[in-house]
Enzyme design. Sequence first.
Site, PDB file in Angstrom:
ATOM      1  N   LYS A  93      12.254   6.332  -8.068  1.00  0.00           N
ATOM      2  CA  LYS A  93      12.375   6.743  -7.139  1.00  0.00           C
ATOM      3  C   LYS A  93      13.156   8.158  -6.376  1.00  0.00           C
ATOM      4  O   LYS A  93      14.453   7.809  -6.492  1.00  0.00           O
ATOM      5  CB  LYS A  93      11.454   5.893  -5.567  1.00  0.00           C
ATOM      6  CG  LYS A  93      10.771   6.135  -4.781  1.00  0.00           C
ATOM      7  CD  LYS A  93       9.594   6.000  -3.635  1.00  0.00           C
ATOM      8  CE  LYS A  93       9.711   5.676  -2.015  1.00  0.00           C
ATOM      9  NZ  LYS A  93       8.897   4.877  -1.818  1.00  0.00           N
ATOM     10  N   SER A 133       4.589   4.845  -1.040  1.00  0.00           N
ATOM     11  CA  SER A 133       4.793   6.214  -1.477  1.00  0.00           C
ATOM     12  C   SER A 133       4.900   6.010  -2.765  1.00  0.00           C
ATOM     13  O   SER A 133       5.060   7.279  -2.968  1.00  0.00           O
ATOM     14  CB  SER A 133       5.711   6.748   0.077  1.00  0.00           C
ATOM     15  OG  SER A 133       6.299   5.884  -0.184  1.00  0.00           O
ATOM     16  N   SER A 155       4.934   0.370   0.190  1.00  0.00           N
ATOM     17  CA  SER A 155       4.243   1.455  -1.032  1.00  0.00           C
ATOM     18  C   SER A 155       5.206   1.158  -2.242  1.00  0.00           C
ATOM     19  O   SER A 155       4.852   1.831  -2.626  1.00  0.00           O
ATOM     20  CB  SER A 155       5.853   2.201   0.021  1.00  0.00           C
ATOM     21  OG  SER A 155       5.280   3.083   0.515  1.00  0.00           O
TER      22      SER A 155
END
Length: 425
Positions: free
Chosen positions: A30, A105, A129
């Site tokens: 990420k 996210s 997330s």
Amino acid sequence: MDDRFNAYLLRSDVPGRRSGPLAGRTVAIKDNISTAGMETTCGSRILKGYVPPYDAHVVSLLRDAGATINGKTNMDEFGRGTTTENSGFGPTLNPVDTTRVPGGSSGGSAAAVAAGLAEMALGTDTGGSIRCPAAFCGIVGFKPTYGRVSRYGLVAYANSLETIGPMGRTVGDISALLRVISRPDPRDSTMQGLPYEHDPVPSVRGRTIGVPAEFFGEGVDPRVAAKVRDSIETLAACGAKVVPVSMPTMKFALAAYYITCTSEASSNLARYDGVRFGPGAEVQRSWHDAFTAVRAEHFGEEVRRRILLGTFALSAGYYGRYYGKAQTARAQVAADFERLFRSVDLLAGPTMPTVAFRLGELADPLSMYLADILTVPANLAGVPAISVPCGSVDGLPVGLQLMGRPFDDETVIDAAAAFEAEVTA
Ligand code: GLN
């Protein structure tokens, strides 16, 4: 690699070492986790071009374990969002159905794994997330106990809530990745407990699983609820004792979460001022004007909204009314978990109240925040929580969420492994 889903912001193909527990395996990262020499933008235009001079602790551990880091994944800007539509670089599409969001996210990480572009990925979970995109894309995602994985090198969103965690196609992969990243690090003073060194034992025999009524309340799609209830039956058939329980503090969990996370976010984002980070501010202007211009131009709408909310909640005169109250509520949520874990080993419910939303469906911020109701309690209390695929509704994946006692990540992984073994048998 064909990335039709906009899962990656940056691709890389530098192979890892030939030996080590993850040798020959690909891991996507990420984009809020620092990678030396690789651009790290947190999905924000304000960090376009920023190349960290050092690796996050988890990234050095991955390199040492032989993993091939195959790129940085798209995300809601600085982690603020539940759909990955709030990225400064366009939304990620859900590989299961490209008219839908992948969740957020960590949507890029989930999409990369679901599409087979990476075997595993790292995500971060501040209020869901990792678990939300895992549920929406039909993969496994695990938020470890707060303090079990170093946050050194993670670009902060809300320090007291967030953890780095593994995403993958199987519980075995999650466990293998967690073994690598859960190593002590003196640079993160919030680390506690022993590293995770477990090999999953797929069993729930003799465990007691509590099912909080509030996890099946208003707003939860009845078809999602039915799938999850069936899955809990499956766990009972595997030898678990299932008992109904109640978590009354769910009433204020969401409010406590959003006051806490926006407050921490407003403070963490102050460094993007065009001097320390971000595109250079115009030097002819006063500092205040230049600072305002840089931030107004390069931060997205959701990030600006969070800064305003958090700054207000922390302002003198309102601190006690909002931030102080949120901390009291948070302590009560944690106390609720503590009380329940005296009589149960695990808690089970849906990960998300619905299946993946259509792109653009959650345009109103309040309805986006409401979608986090089932994931934020685990962050407020710091407990471990996993999302495992448990079937589908209209062809869209549903996630079963299992939560455990703090620092008992092992029991959560074992139960998830038992469920996975049963449904894939
Ligand atoms: N959707 C939640 C938020 O916007 C959680 C995000 C996260 O876990 N990073 O804050």
